[in-house]
Design an enzyme around this catalytic site. Structure first.
Site, PDB file in Angstrom:
ATOM      1  N   LEU A   1      39.432  45.844  37.667  1.00 26.22           N
ATOM      2  CA  LEU A   1      38.000  46.123  37.716  1.00 26.22           C
ATOM      3  C   LEU A   1      37.634  46.280  39.188  1.00 26.22           C
ATOM      4  O   LEU A   1      38.136  45.538  40.037  1.00 26.22           O
ATOM      5  CB  LEU A   1      37.196  44.972  37.106  1.00 26.22           C
ATOM      6  N   ASP A   2      36.754  47.227  39.491  1.00 24.94           N
ATOM      7  CA  ASP A   2      36.305  47.402  40.870  1.00 24.94           C
ATOM      8  C   ASP A   2      35.642  46.133  41.381  1.00 24.94           C
ATOM      9  O   ASP A   2      35.168  45.303  40.589  1.00 24.94           O
ATOM     10  CB  ASP A   2      35.310  48.564  40.963  1.00 24.94           C
ATOM     11  N   ALA A   3      35.572  46.000  42.701  1.00 26.14           N
ATOM     12  CA  ALA A   3      34.973  44.804  43.296  1.00 26.14           C
ATOM     13  C   ALA A   3      33.535  44.598  42.826  1.00 26.14           C
ATOM     14  O   ALA A   3      33.085  43.464  42.656  1.00 26.14           O
ATOM     15  CB  ALA A   3      35.022  44.893  44.821  1.00 26.14           C
TER      16      ALA A   3
END
Length: 236
Positions: free
Chosen positions: A101-103
């Site tokens: 998952l992206d930051a």
């Protein structure tokens, strides 16, 4: 199996470090503190280290409610690693995120040290459904929803990508399910449909939904029901 060897297999450090841990009186079994590193134990032992309970297992399967600001990488570049949210023994034994998952993306994240489990849920051939609540910049309309359902063309993709399911939760929140896991896929699909993602939260993988009582940053081990919802044999 000897106690020091079991602790080593569970991520509590080298054999030497585990031996010192036991001899210092920091390890307890059901009968009480154990000071003998050579004590024979079972592979599914329940034990305590510094009064913290642990259950020995050959593989670890975790569910985390990922908060914003953490990278799903062992070598993060701009943010803290998501593994920082786990106890050190899990990290030591090689637990890693199941996909990324992206930051700035929050929500359901699986972690494990089971290579087959990780491959199954990250392989593009499996098409595991992933459902997101998407906060968008501009009001949603039927044109955008239709485009997402029928398929939008993304740069460098040979064919349009369509959502498995798509519905407006409210004027600025989209409930979107995809079967792939391509780079920034949800953000790119929403942009191609004529809107912009302001926030992204994963609510489910397959039939497994993020528990309502699991706060951001908290984690728990997968249960038998969780494995059933994922369509995976319990405990691997």
């Amino acid at each position: 199996m000897e106690l020091e060897r079991l602790l080593h297999s569970q991520g509590f450090g080298s054999r030497k470090a585990c031996r010192a841990l036991i001899e210092a009186g920091r390890v307890a079994l059901a009968a009480g503190p154990c000071l003998n590193p050579k004590t024979p134990v079972s592979a599914d032992l329940a034990f305590w280290v510094d009064e913290q309970p642990w259950q020995a297992a050959s593989k670890v399967y975790l569910l985390l409610n990922k908060p914003t600001g953490y990278e799903c990488s062992r070598a993060p570049q701009h943010h803290l690693p998501v593994l920082r949210l786990l106890p050190a023994p899990y990290v030591e034994r090689g637990v890693q995120p199941v996909g990324r998952l992206d930051a700035d993306t929050t929500g359901l994240l699986l972690l494990s040290d089971d290579g087959q489990f990780i491959h199954h849920f990250t392989s593009p051939r499996r098409h595991v459904p992933k459902t997101y609540a998407v906060s968008v910049r501009h009001p949603l309309d039927d044109t955008q929803l239709t485009a997402l359902r029928q398929g939008v063309q993304l740069h460098d993709e040979p064919a349009p990508l369509a959502a498995l399911a798509c519905a407006a939760r409210d004027s600025h929140t989209l409930l979107l399910t995809i079967g792939e896991g391509k780079y920034h896929q949800v953000k790119r699909m929403v942009a191609a449909a004529g809107n912009r993602v302001d926030a992204l939260h994963r609510e489910a993988m397959g039939e497994l939904a993020l528990p309502a009582d699991l706060a951001p940053g908290q984690w728990r081990e997968l249960t038998a029901e969780d494995f059933s919802q994922l369509g995976w044999p319990s405990g691997g």
